[in-house]
Design a protein around this motif. Structure first.
Motif, PDB file in Angstrom:
ATOM      1  N   THR A 101       5.084  -5.888  -0.576  1.00 55.55           N
ATOM      2  CA  THR A 101       6.358  -5.170  -0.578  1.00 55.55           C
ATOM      3  C   THR A 101       6.186  -3.750  -0.049  1.00 55.55           C
ATOM      4  N   VAL A 142       5.953  -3.897   3.704  1.00 60.55           N
ATOM      5  CA  VAL A 142       7.256  -4.159   4.319  1.00 60.55           C
ATOM      6  C   VAL A 142       8.078  -2.876   4.362  1.00 60.55           C
ATOM      7  N   GLY A 143       8.069  -2.112   3.278  1.00 63.39           N
ATOM      8  CA  GLY A 143       8.778  -0.832   3.272  1.00 63.39           C
ATOM      9  C   GLY A 143       8.250   0.111   4.341  1.00 63.39           C
ATOM     10  N   PHE A 163      14.181  -6.641   2.556  1.00 61.51           N
ATOM     11  CA  PHE A 163      13.319  -5.885   1.646  1.00 61.51           C
ATOM     12  C   PHE A 163      14.057  -5.527   0.353  1.00 61.51           C
TER      13      PHE A 163
END
Length: 152
Positions: A60, A63-64, A142
């Motif tokens: 995560t 992805v950010g 996201f």
């Protein structure tokens, strides 16, 4: 409720359709590592050949960072290199006009040696509105997978 769009990056000789599918370990919610691995679905196309992959290859947090990186590149801002713990996907800024998208390991097409990280296969896309759209679509995906377990 509208469906969240896939991320789509297209060029003359290649494309990537990307979707965040699920947490790899949905039951683990309080571990900063295992709580944040995402299974990613991809559909690639290079020189008329297509393939698909599904792999837990991004966290995560990564992805950010990729959302921010794509947004900055699309807006002509200075960016650092971006890399991921698992080198399945790679995004490289090529000069001021292109981004190279390349594949390895489980994300590589079946006709190449995906374990040869020095000889990745990929394609180049022009920097422009497409990257801004990709950043916005990835941001939408996201938002459905918040970072978990970072208090530990």
């Amino acid at each position: 409720m509208s469906e969240i769009p896939d991320v789509l990056l297209e060029a003359t000789n290649g494309s990537l359709r990307l979707r965040l599918v699920r947490y790899e370990f949905p039951e683990i919610k309080n571990d900063k590592w295992d709580s944040n691995w995402l299974v990613v679905f991809g559909e690639g196309h290079i020189d008329g050949r297509r393939w698909r992959f599904e792999s837990p290859c991004l966290s995560t947090v990564e992805v950010g960072a990729l959302v921010d990186w794509l947004h900055k590149v699309a807006n002509g801002e200075e960016v650092d290199e971006i890399g991921f713990m698992e080198p399945h996907l790679e995004f490289d800024l090529i000069g001021r006009s292109h981004v190279r998208v390349s594949f390895a390991l489980e994300a590589a097409p079946p006709w190449v040696d995906g374990y040869d990280l020095d000889n990745r296969i990929g394609f180049d896309i022009l920097i422009g509105p497409q990257l801004a759209n990709a950043a916005a679509d990835l941001r939408s995906q996201f938002d459905a997978f918040p970072v978990r377990g970072m208090d530990e």
